[in-house]
Write a protein that holds these residues in place. Sequence first.
Motif, PDB file in Angstrom:
ATOM      1  N   VAL A 122      20.950  -1.194 -56.135  1.00  0.00           N
ATOM      2  CA  VAL A 122      21.284   0.169 -56.566  1.00  0.00           C
ATOM      3  C   VAL A 122      20.034   1.040 -56.579  1.00  0.00           C
ATOM      4  O   VAL A 122      20.053   2.202 -56.131  1.00  0.00           O
ATOM      5  CB  VAL A 122      21.958   0.145 -57.954  1.00  0.00           C
ATOM      6  CG1 VAL A 122      22.123   1.570 -58.497  1.00  0.00           C
ATOM      7  CG2 VAL A 122      23.301  -0.551 -57.891  1.00  0.00           C
ATOM      8  N   LEU A 123      18.928   0.512 -57.078  1.00  0.00           N
ATOM      9  CA  LEU A 123      17.676   1.269 -57.100  1.00  0.00           C
ATOM     10  C   LEU A 123      17.210   1.609 -55.682  1.00  0.00           C
ATOM     11  O   LEU A 123      16.676   2.700 -55.436  1.00  0.00           O
ATOM     12  CB  LEU A 123      16.603   0.474 -57.836  1.00  0.00           C
ATOM     13  CG  LEU A 123      16.649   0.553 -59.371  1.00  0.00           C
ATOM     14  CD1 LEU A 123      15.656  -0.424 -59.980  1.00  0.00           C
ATOM     15  CD2 LEU A 123      16.369   1.967 -59.843  1.00  0.00           C
ATOM     16  N   THR A 124      17.404   0.691 -54.765  1.00  0.00           N
ATOM     17  CA  THR A 124      17.052   0.978 -53.371  1.00  0.00           C
ATOM     18  C   THR A 124      17.896   2.132 -52.831  1.00  0.00           C
ATOM     19  O   THR A 124      17.394   3.030 -52.136  1.00  0.00           O
ATOM     20  CB  THR A 124      17.260  -0.268 -52.513  1.00  0.00           C
ATOM     21  OG1 THR A 124      16.456  -1.334 -53.014  1.00  0.00           O
ATOM     22  CG2 THR A 124      16.896  -0.004 -51.058  1.00  0.00           C
ATOM     23  N   TYR A 125      19.165   2.128 -53.168  1.00  0.00           N
ATOM     24  CA  TYR A 125      20.053   3.204 -52.729  1.00  0.00           C
ATOM     25  C   TYR A 125      19.662   4.529 -53.383  1.00  0.00           C
ATOM     26  O   TYR A 125      19.660   5.582 -52.722  1.00  0.00           O
ATOM     27  CB  TYR A 125      21.492   2.838 -53.070  1.00  0.00           C
ATOM     28  CG  TYR A 125      22.514   3.850 -52.619  1.00  0.00           C
ATOM     29  CD1 TYR A 125      22.822   4.002 -51.269  1.00  0.00           C
ATOM     30  CD2 TYR A 125      23.171   4.660 -53.538  1.00  0.00           C
ATOM     31  CE1 TYR A 125      23.762   4.925 -50.849  1.00  0.00           C
ATOM     32  CE2 TYR A 125      24.106   5.582 -53.127  1.00  0.00           C
ATOM     33  CZ  TYR A 125      24.402   5.721 -51.779  1.00  0.00           C
ATOM     34  OH  TYR A 125      25.332   6.650 -51.366  1.00  0.00           O
ATOM     35  N   VAL A 126      19.321   4.483 -54.678  1.00  0.00           N
ATOM     36  CA  VAL A 126      18.890   5.693 -55.378  1.00  0.00           C
ATOM     37  C   VAL A 126      17.627   6.255 -54.732  1.00  0.00           C
ATOM     38  O   VAL A 126      17.492   7.468 -54.512  1.00  0.00           O
ATOM     39  CB  VAL A 126      18.654   5.392 -56.875  1.00  0.00           C
ATOM     40  CG1 VAL A 126      17.994   6.579 -57.568  1.00  0.00           C
ATOM     41  CG2 VAL A 126      19.968   5.054 -57.563  1.00  0.00           C
ATOM     42  N   GLY A 127      16.677   5.379 -54.416  1.00  0.00           N
ATOM     43  CA  GLY A 127      15.435   5.837 -53.792  1.00  0.00           C
ATOM     44  C   GLY A 127      15.655   6.443 -52.430  1.00  0.00           C
ATOM     45  O   GLY A 127      14.923   7.356 -52.019  1.00  0.00           O
ATOM     46  N   ARG A 128      16.678   5.964 -51.722  1.00  0.00           N
ATOM     47  CA  ARG A 128      16.969   6.526 -50.412  1.00  0.00           C
ATOM     48  C   ARG A 128      17.489   7.965 -50.534  1.00  0.00           C
ATOM     49  O   ARG A 128      17.211   8.814 -49.694  1.00  0.00           O
ATOM     50  CB  ARG A 128      18.006   5.656 -49.710  1.00  0.00           C
ATOM     51  CG  ARG A 128      18.232   6.008 -48.233  1.00  0.00           C
ATOM     52  CD  ARG A 128      19.387   5.207 -47.670  1.00  0.00           C
ATOM     53  NE  ARG A 128      19.255   3.782 -48.015  1.00  0.00           N
ATOM     54  CZ  ARG A 128      20.292   2.948 -48.045  1.00  0.00           C
ATOM     55  NH1 ARG A 128      21.505   3.394 -47.766  1.00  0.00           N
ATOM     56  NH2 ARG A 128      20.096   1.677 -48.342  1.00  0.00           N
TER      57      ARG A 128
END
Length: 228
Positions: A9-15
């Motif tokens: 989820v954090l990876t998606y948020v950072g994207r």
Amino acid sequence: MDRREVAAVLTYVGRLDPRTIRTDAGEARDQLAMWHELLADVPMTTGQGWDVRDVVRKRVVASPYPILPADVAREWNAHYRDRLGRHTDPTPTADPDDPRAWRAELVATRDAVVTGRIAPTPHRGVTTGEPQPGLKKMLKAVGTYVPDAVRAELAPFRPARAAREAAIAAGGPDIFSVPCERCSAPQGEPCRERSGGGVRNRNTKPRIEPHPVRVDDALAAQAQALPA
């Protein structure tokens, strides 16, 4: 979600919002720990209507501020309450004399509703539309709330009501459907008259016969209700 899912989820948020990306290893570890602490009870997706990615995307679009894990947790709580609010607990199949099994089945059903494994069970209420065929026949077979035999036995103890019911049965108007202008008896109550006489004696008792003006008003109301 477990730590692996929170990291995804954090990876998606950072994207979607590069401001949330942490390049320092210590800061990234602390960020993951914080998000996991707040989202450990939040599923990533459910079978019906919940996806963390949708929540993140809508939040990033709607707010100029970086998204926080609390934002996601609040959305999940709202989703949780909405699904339970549309759910009526069905009667458990467990033995009602076994409270632990009874409660466990209720909790399991609610958890399945919240997590999207099953749809909420709606309230079993009266709906609009045409009545089911044979409904009038069924209601007639059930009878009335007060059986006719009991109603006849009660008649001497409530003469005003008995007179009202007799008038309705004969096709006349419901006298109690209108208030009385003479004694100010409200709708649904019998007419009143003073007992004991005297100007200062304001004690009243119910009349068996309604005041004539009330009968006239009830007849007029019945005439207006008839189809033209």
